[in-house]
Scaffold this motif. Structure first.
Motif, PDB file in Angstrom:
ATOM      1  N   ALA A 150       0.838  -1.202   0.000  1.00 51.59           N
ATOM      2  CA  ALA A 150       0.000   0.000   0.000  1.00 51.59           C
ATOM      3  C   ALA A 150       0.874   1.253   0.000  1.00 51.59           C
ATOM      4  N   GLU A 151       1.901   1.266   0.827  1.00 55.07           N
ATOM      5  CA  GLU A 151       2.802   2.429   0.867  1.00 55.07           C
ATOM      6  C   GLU A 151       3.388   2.714  -0.509  1.00 55.07           C
ATOM      7  N   GLU A 152       3.843   1.681  -1.160  1.00 53.85           N
ATOM      8  CA  GLU A 152       4.439   1.841  -2.488  1.00 53.85           C
ATOM      9  C   GLU A 152       3.400   2.284  -3.509  1.00 53.85           C
ATOM     10  N   ALA A 153       2.250   1.639  -3.497  1.00 59.59           N
ATOM     11  CA  ALA A 153       1.199   1.937  -4.478  1.00 59.59           C
ATOM     12  C   ALA A 153       0.643   3.348  -4.311  1.00 59.59           C
ATOM     13  N   PHE A 154       0.595   3.833  -3.084  1.00 62.34           N
ATOM     14  CA  PHE A 154      -0.006   5.141  -2.829  1.00 62.34           C
ATOM     15  C   PHE A 154       0.933   6.310  -3.101  1.00 62.34           C
ATOM     16  N   LYS A 155       2.206   6.039  -3.335  1.00 62.04           N
ATOM     17  CA  LYS A 155       3.169   7.115  -3.602  1.00 62.04           C
ATOM     18  C   LYS A 155       2.757   7.986  -4.779  1.00 62.04           C
ATOM     19  N   SER A 156       2.127   7.384  -5.765  1.00 63.58           N
ATOM     20  CA  SER A 156       1.762   8.129  -6.974  1.00 63.58           C
ATOM     21  C   SER A 156       0.417   8.846  -6.856  1.00 63.58           C
ATOM     22  N   LEU A 157      -0.295   8.635  -5.754  1.00 60.66           N
ATOM     23  CA  LEU A 157      -1.611   9.261  -5.595  1.00 60.66           C
ATOM     24  C   LEU A 157      -1.471  10.684  -5.052  1.00 60.66           C
ATOM     25  N   THR A 158      -2.396  11.529  -5.449  1.00 62.90           N
ATOM     26  CA  THR A 158      -2.358  12.918  -4.990  1.00 62.90           C
ATOM     27  C   THR A 158      -3.268  13.162  -3.793  1.00 62.90           C
ATOM     28  N   VAL A 159      -4.049  12.175  -3.396  1.00 65.28           N
ATOM     29  CA  VAL A 159      -4.940  12.326  -2.236  1.00 65.28           C
ATOM     30  C   VAL A 159      -4.189  11.949  -0.956  1.00 65.28           C
ATOM     31  N   ASP A 160      -4.736  12.345   0.172  1.00 62.61           N
ATOM     32  CA  ASP A 160      -4.142  12.051   1.472  1.00 62.61           C
ATOM     33  C   ASP A 160      -4.469  10.606   1.852  1.00 62.61           C
ATOM     34  N   THR A 161      -3.474   9.756   1.842  1.00 62.14           N
ATOM     35  CA  THR A 161      -3.685   8.333   2.124  1.00 62.14           C
ATOM     36  C   THR A 161      -3.226   7.933   3.529  1.00 62.14           C
ATOM     37  N   ARG A 162      -2.896   8.896   4.354  1.00 63.17           N
ATOM     38  CA  ARG A 162      -2.376   8.559   5.699  1.00 63.17           C
ATOM     39  C   ARG A 162      -3.348   7.715   6.510  1.00 63.17           C
ATOM     40  N   GLU A 163      -4.639   8.070   6.515  1.00 63.17           N
ATOM     41  CA  GLU A 163      -5.620   7.311   7.290  1.00 63.17           C
ATOM     42  C   GLU A 163      -5.808   5.909   6.704  1.00 63.17           C
ATOM     43  N   LEU A 164      -5.847   5.819   5.402  1.00 62.68           N
ATOM     44  CA  LEU A 164      -5.985   4.516   4.750  1.00 62.68           C
ATOM     45  C   LEU A 164      -4.783   3.623   5.071  1.00 62.68           C
ATOM     46  N   LEU A 165      -3.590   4.205   5.022  1.00 65.41           N
ATOM     47  CA  LEU A 165      -2.389   3.440   5.378  1.00 65.41           C
ATOM     48  C   LEU A 165      -2.431   2.989   6.832  1.00 65.41           C
ATOM     49  N   ALA A 166      -2.897   3.845   7.712  1.00 66.62           N
ATOM     50  CA  ALA A 166      -2.992   3.486   9.129  1.00 66.62           C
ATOM     51  C   ALA A 166      -3.979   2.333   9.338  1.00 66.62           C
ATOM     52  N   LEU A 167      -5.089   2.368   8.634  1.00 67.59           N
ATOM     53  CA  LEU A 167      -6.081   1.291   8.739  1.00 67.59           C
ATOM     54  C   LEU A 167      -5.514  -0.027   8.216  1.00 67.59           C
ATOM     55  N   ILE A 168      -4.814   0.036   7.096  1.00 68.81           N
ATOM     56  CA  ILE A 168      -4.214  -1.174   6.524  1.00 68.81           C
ATOM     57  C   ILE A 168      -3.151  -1.730   7.466  1.00 68.81           C
ATOM     58  N   LEU A 169      -2.350  -0.859   8.054  1.00 68.56           N
ATOM     59  CA  LEU A 169      -1.343  -1.305   9.026  1.00 68.56           C
ATOM     60  C   LEU A 169      -2.023  -1.960  10.229  1.00 68.56           C
ATOM     61  N   SER A 170      -3.098  -1.379  10.708  1.00 69.02           N
ATOM     62  CA  SER A 170      -3.847  -1.966  11.829  1.00 69.02           C
ATOM     63  C   SER A 170      -4.371  -3.353  11.465  1.00 69.02           C
ATOM     64  N   PHE A 171      -4.814  -3.499  10.226  1.00 70.00           N
ATOM     65  CA  PHE A 171      -5.303  -4.793   9.762  1.00 70.00           C
ATOM     66  C   PHE A 171      -4.178  -5.824   9.783  1.00 70.00           C
ATOM     67  N   ASP A 172      -3.034  -5.459   9.210  1.00 73.22           N
ATOM     68  CA  ASP A 172      -1.873  -6.360   9.214  1.00 73.22           C
ATOM     69  C   ASP A 172      -1.517  -6.759  10.645  1.00 73.22           C
ATOM     70  N   GLN A 173      -1.427  -5.778  11.517  1.00 76.83           N
ATOM     71  CA  GLN A 173      -1.024  -6.032  12.900  1.00 76.83           C
ATOM     72  C   GLN A 173      -2.031  -6.910  13.627  1.00 76.83           C
ATOM     73  N   LEU A 174      -3.304  -6.677  13.407  1.00 79.20           N
ATOM     74  CA  LEU A 174      -4.336  -7.486  14.057  1.00 79.20           C
ATOM     75  C   LEU A 174      -4.204  -8.951  13.684  1.00 79.20           C
ATOM     76  N   LEU A 175      -4.072  -9.235  12.409  1.00 78.73           N
ATOM     77  CA  LEU A 175      -4.021 -10.647  11.996  1.00 78.73           C
ATOM     78  C   LEU A 175      -2.672 -11.281  12.281  1.00 78.73           C
ATOM     79  N   ASN A 176      -1.608 -10.501  12.272  1.00 75.03           N
ATOM     80  CA  ASN A 176      -0.297 -11.063  12.618  1.00 75.03           C
ATOM     81  C   ASN A 176      -0.195 -11.332  14.119  1.00 75.03           C
TER      82      ASN A 176
END
Length: 108
Positions: A79-105
């Motif tokens: 997600a971090e890599e894919a979102f580099k090219s986006l012009t929108v603010d992806t910080r919250e989306l990245l935080a949610l995805i990280l939370s998802f990874d952490q929860l299942l790990n």
């Protein structure tokens, strides 16, 4: 709170954030694009489409059916890599995805 409930809440939040950042796609990709066997369907889909049409759909199915959840998640680095090219603010989306990874790990 059960892991299934936590996963469900994160899925709802990820969907809402995709929509709020105008990253939600109203047009479903072709069956061929969705059938890619490349990780994250990187050869046929934008990462946000993968999130919407593959990840969210499959994870919601697992939660509804109370099926075993994946135990080794690593979506955040992609997600971090894919979102580099986006012009929108992806910080919250990245935080949610990280939370998802952490929860299942963490459930190991």
């Amino acid at each position: 709170m059960t892991t299934y409930l936590q996963v469900q809440q994160l899925l709802i939040a990820i969907e809402a954030e995709l929509k709020s950042q105008s990253l939600w796609n109203e047009v479903m990709p072709s069956a061929e694009a969705l059938a890619s066997t490349t990780p994250f369907c990187i050869d046929t889909l934008h990462f946000t489409d993968w999130l919407q049409f593959i990840f969210l759909v499959k994870m919601k199915q697992l939660v509804v059916m109370q099926m075993p959840l994946p135990e080794n998640m690593a979506i955040h680095p992609m997600a971090e890599e894919a979102f580099k090219s986006l012009t929108v603010d992806t910080r919250e989306l990245l935080a949610l995805i990280l939370s998802f990874d952490q929860l299942l790990n963490k459930k190991n």
